[in-house]
Design a protein around this motif. Structure first.
Motif, PDB file in Angstrom:
ATOM      1  N   SER A   1      17.553  62.460   6.423  1.00  0.00           N
ATOM      2  CA  SER A   1      18.166  61.304   7.102  1.00  0.00           C
ATOM      3  C   SER A   1      17.146  60.262   7.558  1.00  0.00           C
ATOM      4  O   SER A   1      17.398  59.520   8.512  1.00  0.00           O
ATOM      5  CB  SER A   1      18.991  61.776   8.310  1.00  0.00           C
ATOM      6  OG  SER A   1      20.050  62.596   7.874  1.00  0.00           O
TER       7      SER A   1
ATOM      8  N   LYS B   1      22.414  51.277  12.279  1.00  0.00           N
ATOM      9  CA  LYS B   1      22.091  52.573  11.708  1.00  0.00           C
ATOM     10  C   LYS B   1      23.316  53.173  11.026  1.00  0.00           C
ATOM     11  O   LYS B   1      23.199  53.838   9.991  1.00  0.00           O
ATOM     12  CB  LYS B   1      21.598  53.517  12.807  1.00  0.00           C
ATOM     13  CG  LYS B   1      21.015  54.807  12.273  1.00  0.00           C
ATOM     14  CD  LYS B   1      20.340  55.595  13.382  1.00  0.00           C
ATOM     15  CE  LYS B   1      19.707  56.869  12.810  1.00  0.00           C
ATOM     16  NZ  LYS B   1      19.016  57.655  13.869  1.00  0.00           N
ATOM     17  N   TYR B   2      24.481  52.970  11.622  1.00  0.00           N
ATOM     18  CA  TYR B   2      25.741  53.430  11.050  1.00  0.00           C
ATOM     19  C   TYR B   2      26.703  52.248  10.969  1.00  0.00           C
ATOM     20  O   TYR B   2      26.768  51.435  11.888  1.00  0.00           O
ATOM     21  CB  TYR B   2      26.387  54.530  11.900  1.00  0.00           C
ATOM     22  CG  TYR B   2      25.544  55.777  12.021  1.00  0.00           C
ATOM     23  CD1 TYR B   2      24.705  55.976  13.110  1.00  0.00           C
ATOM     24  CD2 TYR B   2      25.582  56.760  11.031  1.00  0.00           C
ATOM     25  CE1 TYR B   2      23.927  57.115  13.220  1.00  0.00           C
ATOM     26  CE2 TYR B   2      24.813  57.903  11.133  1.00  0.00           C
ATOM     27  CZ  TYR B   2      23.992  58.075  12.224  1.00  0.00           C
ATOM     28  OH  TYR B   2      23.221  59.196  12.323  1.00  0.00           O
TER      29      TYR B   2
ATOM     30  N   ARG C   1      19.645  52.445  -2.797  1.00  0.00           N
ATOM     31  CA  ARG C   1      20.835  53.213  -2.423  1.00  0.00           C
ATOM     32  C   ARG C   1      20.522  54.684  -2.667  1.00  0.00           C
ATOM     33  O   ARG C   1      19.886  55.041  -3.678  1.00  0.00           O
ATOM     34  CB  ARG C   1      22.003  52.780  -3.295  1.00  0.00           C
ATOM     35  CG  ARG C   1      23.229  53.676  -3.178  1.00  0.00           C
ATOM     36  CD  ARG C   1      24.307  53.308  -4.149  1.00  0.00           C
ATOM     37  NE  ARG C   1      25.377  54.304  -4.094  1.00  0.00           N
ATOM     38  CZ  ARG C   1      26.663  54.015  -4.031  1.00  0.00           C
ATOM     39  NH1 ARG C   1      27.064  52.746  -4.040  1.00  0.00           N
ATOM     40  NH2 ARG C   1      27.556  54.977  -3.981  1.00  0.00           N
TER      41      ARG C   1
ATOM     42  N   ASP D   1      22.511  58.483  -2.594  1.00  0.00           N
ATOM     43  CA  ASP D   1      23.711  59.300  -2.443  1.00  0.00           C
ATOM     44  C   ASP D   1      23.294  60.726  -2.113  1.00  0.00           C
ATOM     45  O   ASP D   1      22.154  61.125  -2.401  1.00  0.00           O
ATOM     46  CB  ASP D   1      24.541  59.245  -3.724  1.00  0.00           C
ATOM     47  CG  ASP D   1      25.105  57.840  -3.955  1.00  0.00           C
ATOM     48  OD1 ASP D   1      24.587  57.117  -4.826  1.00  0.00           O
ATOM     49  OD2 ASP D   1      26.035  57.475  -3.227  1.00  0.00           O
TER      50      ASP D   1
ATOM     51  N   THR E   1      30.132  53.713  -0.264  1.00  0.00           N
ATOM     52  CA  THR E   1      29.692  54.674   0.750  1.00  0.00           C
ATOM     53  C   THR E   1      28.399  55.328   0.311  1.00  0.00           C
ATOM     54  O   THR E   1      28.350  56.004  -0.721  1.00  0.00           O
ATOM     55  CB  THR E   1      30.775  55.741   0.993  1.00  0.00           C
ATOM     56  OG1 THR E   1      31.924  55.110   1.557  1.00  0.00           O
ATOM     57  CG2 THR E   1      30.264  56.817   1.935  1.00  0.00           C
TER      58      THR E   1
ATOM     59  N   PHE F   1      23.828  55.854   1.699  1.00  0.00           N
ATOM     60  CA  PHE F   1      22.717  55.600   2.607  1.00  0.00           C
ATOM     61  C   PHE F   1      21.875  54.503   1.971  1.00  0.00           C
ATOM     62  O   PHE F   1      21.440  54.640   0.827  1.00  0.00           O
ATOM     63  CB  PHE F   1      21.916  56.897   2.781  1.00  0.00           C
ATOM     64  CG  PHE F   1      20.829  56.849   3.810  1.00  0.00           C
ATOM     65  CD1 PHE F   1      19.572  57.373   3.526  1.00  0.00           C
ATOM     66  CD2 PHE F   1      21.050  56.330   5.074  1.00  0.00           C
ATOM     67  CE1 PHE F   1      18.569  57.367   4.486  1.00  0.00           C
ATOM     68  CE2 PHE F   1      20.053  56.315   6.036  1.00  0.00           C
ATOM     69  CZ  PHE F   1      18.801  56.839   5.742  1.00  0.00           C
TER      70      PHE F   1
ATOM     71  N   THR G   1      20.474  52.495   6.714  1.00  0.00           N
ATOM     72  CA  THR G   1      21.822  52.240   7.234  1.00  0.00           C
ATOM     73  C   THR G   1      22.796  53.115   6.461  1.00  0.00           C
ATOM     74  O   THR G   1      22.809  53.078   5.224  1.00  0.00           O
ATOM     75  CB  THR G   1      22.233  50.767   7.070  1.00  0.00           C
ATOM     76  OG1 THR G   1      21.430  49.945   7.916  1.00  0.00           O
ATOM     77  CG2 THR G   1      23.704  50.562   7.442  1.00  0.00           C
ATOM     78  N   ARG G   2      23.552  53.896   7.196  1.00  0.00           N
ATOM     79  CA  ARG G   2      24.551  54.746   6.535  1.00  0.00           C
ATOM     80  C   ARG G   2      25.889  54.022   6.570  1.00  0.00           C
ATOM     81  O   ARG G   2      26.478  53.833   7.635  1.00  0.00           O
ATOM     82  CB  ARG G   2      24.651  56.099   7.244  1.00  0.00           C
ATOM     83  CG  ARG G   2      25.366  57.147   6.416  1.00  0.00           C
ATOM     84  CD  ARG G   2      25.177  58.539   6.995  1.00  0.00           C
ATOM     85  NE  ARG G   2      23.797  58.981   6.973  1.00  0.00           N
ATOM     86  CZ  ARG G   2      23.177  59.509   5.926  1.00  0.00           C
ATOM     87  NH1 ARG G   2      23.823  59.635   4.778  1.00  0.00           N
ATOM     88  NH2 ARG G   2      21.924  59.910   6.032  1.00  0.00           N
TER      89      ARG G   2
ATOM     90  N   THR H   1      29.798  53.703   5.584  1.00  0.00           N
ATOM     91  CA  THR H   1      30.997  54.469   5.225  1.00  0.00           C
ATOM     92  C   THR H   1      32.152  53.505   5.063  1.00  0.00           C
ATOM     93  O   THR H   1      32.462  52.734   5.978  1.00  0.00           O
ATOM     94  CB  THR H   1      31.347  55.507   6.295  1.00  0.00           C
ATOM     95  OG1 THR H   1      30.231  56.381   6.476  1.00  0.00           O
ATOM     96  CG2 THR H   1      32.564  56.325   5.875  1.00  0.00           C
TER      97      THR H   1
END
Lengths: 111, 116
Positions: free
Chosen positions: A41, B9-10, B36, B38, B86, B88, B111-112, B114
């Motif tokens: 992460s 971040k999200y 990107r 996955d 979707t 990261f 940055t994640r 969704t």
């Protein structure tokens, strides 16, 4: 782009040396060999890079084959914090800024 | 402190909406990159830029757009044309030394995104 080939995964025990291999048989004379690692992460972080000669820094050593078609990242004493995905990539010394990554090697360190 | 900052971040968005991811660096780096990632996969290059007002497509540019109006900023827009947004997203920068020597790249924390 010149490609690199790495094993999908490797395992090591804590406090033992780790040798992470990378093949780059189509490397050109101006390509530098770079290694990065990525903790879960997080963004990747730079580890080391070299052109022809072996290189050492505080994180690791890089051993480059005489024909430059392969290289090995050496972690002298693995710790649990070294568990990560390690990427071997080639960076051109010419006018190409492109920076591409493969899938890397997932290193597991056993306590 | 010098570095590369990605925000947020999200990020959550509804399907069909465009969304812009921020990337700022104060390292005075020339080149900037967007990747990107996955789950369980490596990084795939979306776009990169080597100078202000110039950028090139990477390996998976479809459904994405970028701009480079300032040296320190390289925002990425994920458009509704991106079928599986979707993921990261990682931004990076690097400097080019005299003589064409590439130095190491510095990455943001990602940055994640969704999309629901």
């Amino acid at each position: 782009d010149a490609k690199t080939t790495q094993p999908n995964s490797m395992e090591s025990n804590e406090e033992e040396p780790v040798h992470l291999p990378c093949n780059h048989s189509t490397i050109s004379g101006t390509d530098y060999i770079h290694w990065y690692r990525q903790l879960p992460s997080q963004g990747p972080e730079y580890v080391i890079h070299g052109l022809t000669s072996n290189v050492n820094n505080r994180m690791a050593s890089l051993a480059i084959a005489e024909d430059r078609k392969s290289s090995t990242l050496i972690l002298h004493r693995a710790t649990l914090r070294d568990a990560a995905v390690y990427y071997c990539i080639l960076r051109s010394g010419g006018s190409n800024y492109k920076l591409t990554f493969g899938k890397g090697t997932l290193l597991t360190v056993n306590p | 402190d010098g570095g590369i900052t990605q925000s947020p971040k999200y990020l959550f968005r509804k399907e069909g909406q465009n969304v812009t991811l921020s990337c700022e660096q104060n390292l005075n780096h020339d080149a900037m990159y967007w990747y990107r990632q996955d789950p369980g996969q490596g990084l795939r290059l979306i776009y990169y830029s080597q100078i202000v007002n110039d950028f090139q497509k990477g390996d998976i540019a479809e459904g994405y757009s970028v701009s480079r109006e300032k040296k320190e900023s390289f925002p990425l827009t994920v458009t509704s044309a991106q079928k599986n947004p979707t993921a990261f997203y990682l931004c990076a920068s690097s400097i080019r030394l005299a003589g064409g020597l590439n130095t190491e790249a510095f990455f943001g924390q990602g940055t994640r995104l969704t999309v629901v």
